[in-house]
Design a protein around this motif. Sequence first.
Motif, PDB file in Angstrom:
ATOM      1  N   ILE A 101       0.834  -1.206   0.000  1.00  0.00           N
ATOM      2  CA  ILE A 101       0.000   0.000   0.000  1.00  0.00           C
ATOM      3  C   ILE A 101       0.869   1.256   0.000  1.00  0.00           C
ATOM      4  O   ILE A 101       0.623   2.211  -0.746  1.00  0.00           O
ATOM      5  CB  ILE A 101      -0.956  -0.012   1.212  1.00  0.00           C
ATOM      6  N   GLN A 102       1.903   1.243   0.806  1.00  0.00           N
ATOM      7  CA  GLN A 102       2.798   2.400   0.877  1.00  0.00           C
ATOM      8  C   GLN A 102       3.631   2.540  -0.390  1.00  0.00           C
ATOM      9  O   GLN A 102       3.814   3.649  -0.905  1.00  0.00           O
ATOM     10  CB  GLN A 102       3.718   2.262   2.096  1.00  0.00           C
ATOM     11  N   ASP A 103       4.138   1.428  -0.900  1.00  0.00           N
ATOM     12  CA  ASP A 103       5.006   1.461  -2.084  1.00  0.00           C
ATOM     13  C   ASP A 103       4.265   1.972  -3.316  1.00  0.00           C
ATOM     14  O   ASP A 103       4.795   2.776  -4.099  1.00  0.00           O
ATOM     15  CB  ASP A 103       5.564   0.060  -2.334  1.00  0.00           C
ATOM     16  N   TRP A 104       3.039   1.495  -3.498  1.00  0.00           N
ATOM     17  CA  TRP A 104       2.262   1.885  -4.676  1.00  0.00           C
ATOM     18  C   TRP A 104       1.325   3.063  -4.417  1.00  0.00           C
ATOM     19  O   TRP A 104       0.604   3.486  -5.315  1.00  0.00           O
ATOM     20  CB  TRP A 104       1.468   0.677  -5.195  1.00  0.00           C
ATOM     21  N   ASN A 105       1.316   3.544  -3.173  1.00  0.00           N
ATOM     22  CA  ASN A 105       0.498   4.706  -2.806  1.00  0.00           C
ATOM     23  C   ASN A 105      -0.972   4.503  -3.176  1.00  0.00           C
ATOM     24  O   ASN A 105      -1.596   5.326  -3.853  1.00  0.00           O
ATOM     25  CB  ASN A 105       1.043   5.983  -3.474  1.00  0.00           C
ATOM     26  N   ILE A 106      -1.534   3.363  -2.724  1.00  0.00           N
ATOM     27  CA  ILE A 106      -2.948   3.066  -2.970  1.00  0.00           C
ATOM     28  C   ILE A 106      -3.666   2.981  -1.626  1.00  0.00           C
ATOM     29  O   ILE A 106      -3.038   2.807  -0.583  1.00  0.00           O
ATOM     30  CB  ILE A 106      -3.132   1.748  -3.761  1.00  0.00           C
ATOM     31  N   SER A 107      -4.980   3.090  -1.659  1.00  0.00           N
ATOM     32  CA  SER A 107      -5.763   3.041  -0.424  1.00  0.00           C
ATOM     33  C   SER A 107      -5.966   1.586   0.007  1.00  0.00           C
ATOM     34  O   SER A 107      -5.798   0.650  -0.779  1.00  0.00           O
ATOM     35  CB  SER A 107      -7.125   3.703  -0.637  1.00  0.00           C
ATOM     36  N   ARG A 108      -6.365   1.422   1.258  1.00  0.00           N
ATOM     37  CA  ARG A 108      -6.649   0.082   1.766  1.00  0.00           C
ATOM     38  C   ARG A 108      -7.841  -0.526   1.028  1.00  0.00           C
ATOM     39  O   ARG A 108      -7.871  -1.726   0.753  1.00  0.00           O
ATOM     40  CB  ARG A 108      -6.932   0.142   3.266  1.00  0.00           C
ATOM     41  N   THR A 109      -8.814   0.309   0.681  1.00  0.00           N
ATOM     42  CA  THR A 109      -9.968  -0.193  -0.076  1.00  0.00           C
ATOM     43  C   THR A 109      -9.531  -0.677  -1.449  1.00  0.00           C
ATOM     44  O   THR A 109     -10.003  -1.708  -1.953  1.00  0.00           O
ATOM     45  CB  THR A 109     -11.035   0.909  -0.214  1.00  0.00           C
ATOM     46  N   ALA A 110      -8.600   0.056  -2.083  1.00  0.00           N
ATOM     47  CA  ALA A 110      -8.104  -0.339  -3.404  1.00  0.00           C
ATOM     48  C   ALA A 110      -7.287  -1.618  -3.331  1.00  0.00           C
ATOM     49  O   ALA A 110      -7.195  -2.364  -4.321  1.00  0.00           O
ATOM     50  CB  ALA A 110      -7.276   0.785  -4.011  1.00  0.00           C
ATOM     51  N   PHE A 111      -6.680  -1.871  -2.164  1.00  0.00           N
ATOM     52  CA  PHE A 111      -5.895  -3.096  -2.007  1.00  0.00           C
ATOM     53  C   PHE A 111      -6.786  -4.317  -1.816  1.00  0.00           C
ATOM     54  O   PHE A 111      -6.356  -5.440  -2.052  1.00  0.00           O
ATOM     55  CB  PHE A 111      -4.947  -2.962  -0.810  1.00  0.00           C
ATOM     56  N   GLY A 112      -8.038  -4.089  -1.422  1.00  0.00           N
ATOM     57  CA  GLY A 112      -8.959  -5.188  -1.177  1.00  0.00           C
ATOM     58  C   GLY A 112      -9.059  -6.187  -2.324  1.00  0.00           C
ATOM     59  O   GLY A 112      -8.977  -7.401  -2.099  1.00  0.00           O
ATOM     60  N   PRO A 113      -9.222  -5.737  -3.597  1.00  0.00           N
ATOM     61  CA  PRO A 113      -9.295  -6.697  -4.701  1.00  0.00           C
ATOM     62  C   PRO A 113      -8.031  -7.533  -4.858  1.00  0.00           C
ATOM     63  O   PRO A 113      -8.108  -8.698  -5.275  1.00  0.00           O
ATOM     64  CB  PRO A 113      -9.514  -5.790  -5.924  1.00  0.00           C
ATOM     65  N   ILE A 114      -6.865  -6.976  -4.533  1.00  0.00           N
ATOM     66  CA  ILE A 114      -5.629  -7.762  -4.599  1.00  0.00           C
ATOM     67  C   ILE A 114      -5.677  -8.882  -3.569  1.00  0.00           C
ATOM     68  O   ILE A 114      -5.348 -10.030  -3.845  1.00  0.00           O
ATOM     69  CB  ILE A 114      -4.401  -6.867  -4.362  1.00  0.00           C
TER      70      ILE A 114
END
Length: 446
Positions: free
Chosen positions: A50-63
């Motif tokens: 999340i920090q490396d790609w600067n994405i939100s926790r919600t956006a990480f959900g599909p991963i």
Amino acid sequence: MNSSAVDIKQWIDGRSVTPYQWLILLLCFLIVTFDGLDAAIMGFIAPAVIQDWNISRTAFGPIMAAAMVGLAVGALVSGPYSDRFGRRRVLLLSVAAFGIFSALSAVASSPMELAALRFLTGLGLGAAMPNSTTLLSEYIPQRLRGLLITLMFMGFGLGSASGGFISAWMVPQLGWHAVLLLGGVLPLLLLPVLYFLLPESVDLMINRGFPRPRIMSVLRRMGGSFPDSVVFATTAAITQKTGNKVRRLFDPQYRGRTLSLWCTYFMGLVVIYLLTGWMPTLIKDAGVSLERAAIITAMFQFGGLLGIVLVGAAMDRFNPKAIIALAYISGALCIFALGFVEVGTTALGALVFAAGFCINGAQTGLNAFAPGQYPTDFRATGVSWMLGIGRTGGILASMSGGALLSLGLPMNVIFAVLGIPAVLAAISIMAGPKATPGQLNAQPGH
């Protein structure tokens, strides 16, 4: 049965466990260890990604959910193929698949690419566990089934817990990509060992009419010596019906147990994946370092290592359904209590350990309980569909965890919500058909 016929199931049940059977247990243990490591990796490296790609926790959900979808599909598809083509072949393909695609995940350059590779990794992971369970259950005596299958599943807890410590060391030193690469290399190194040492199910070989020399080769390794006149049978484990394996799960004598197993496994995985997948992020947000958050979360799996053995042993002595239900209820109480201790303290780690003891013990006990609820000719289908349908609970947890954390609820409310599925799991297992002590291979319908 006349003197020239030997029921292999009764033959195995009446003997002590041989070194060859311990070898099969070890091989299955290693498969589920690497399965557990790979399955838990994303939760431990999530904050770094999340920090490396600067994405939100919600956006990480599909991963996070992509592997869960793959796990569900892999389990659903692999069972019928395993019953048709053999446990060994499906296991070799599954280990190769999750090893290759986990290694490829290490070089993913975008969230979408990582999600796709994690889905493909999940296909292999989903096929490995139910077929390891089914194969081992067909090689061990009924009286020890609960203990030995749960011993195998200690590998899953060990692999998952190791992921926390590996990530805590590797991510700061080498980055999150290295953790995924390691998760792929280890099963690929195991693959040639499995190819040469892992046998096919002797039950299935007899049932499918495999060549006698191949059957005898396995039986001799277990200390068997039979004259050529002996006919092998598995009458205690075979039904006389044919047809679609999945439909057989809903025959009148199996429908109740099928629905009970599905609901229980679903609820159990909701709890497990919410805790292991999102607890590192939750604890880190409360001001604890990523390394310490990973270690505290790993205590859930280490608690499970002890719970797995004790729950499995208790299932061999007492009513297995009652033991599983009691463990789920106790786990729910531990999870609820998590919301009332200070984050980062020893008390939090102790409660996480206790919750892991109960929930992992119950969930693994269910894996030991399930094979005995179906006959050999669609046993792998029954176990794999329980895991596959149950995996939708993991998908739901992976997708909703980020949204739950984003609501800004107090921690005691969050943990109270997490405890509810564990209570529902206890209700679901008790709603199924009755079971008695040692009834881990009931051979229903016979």
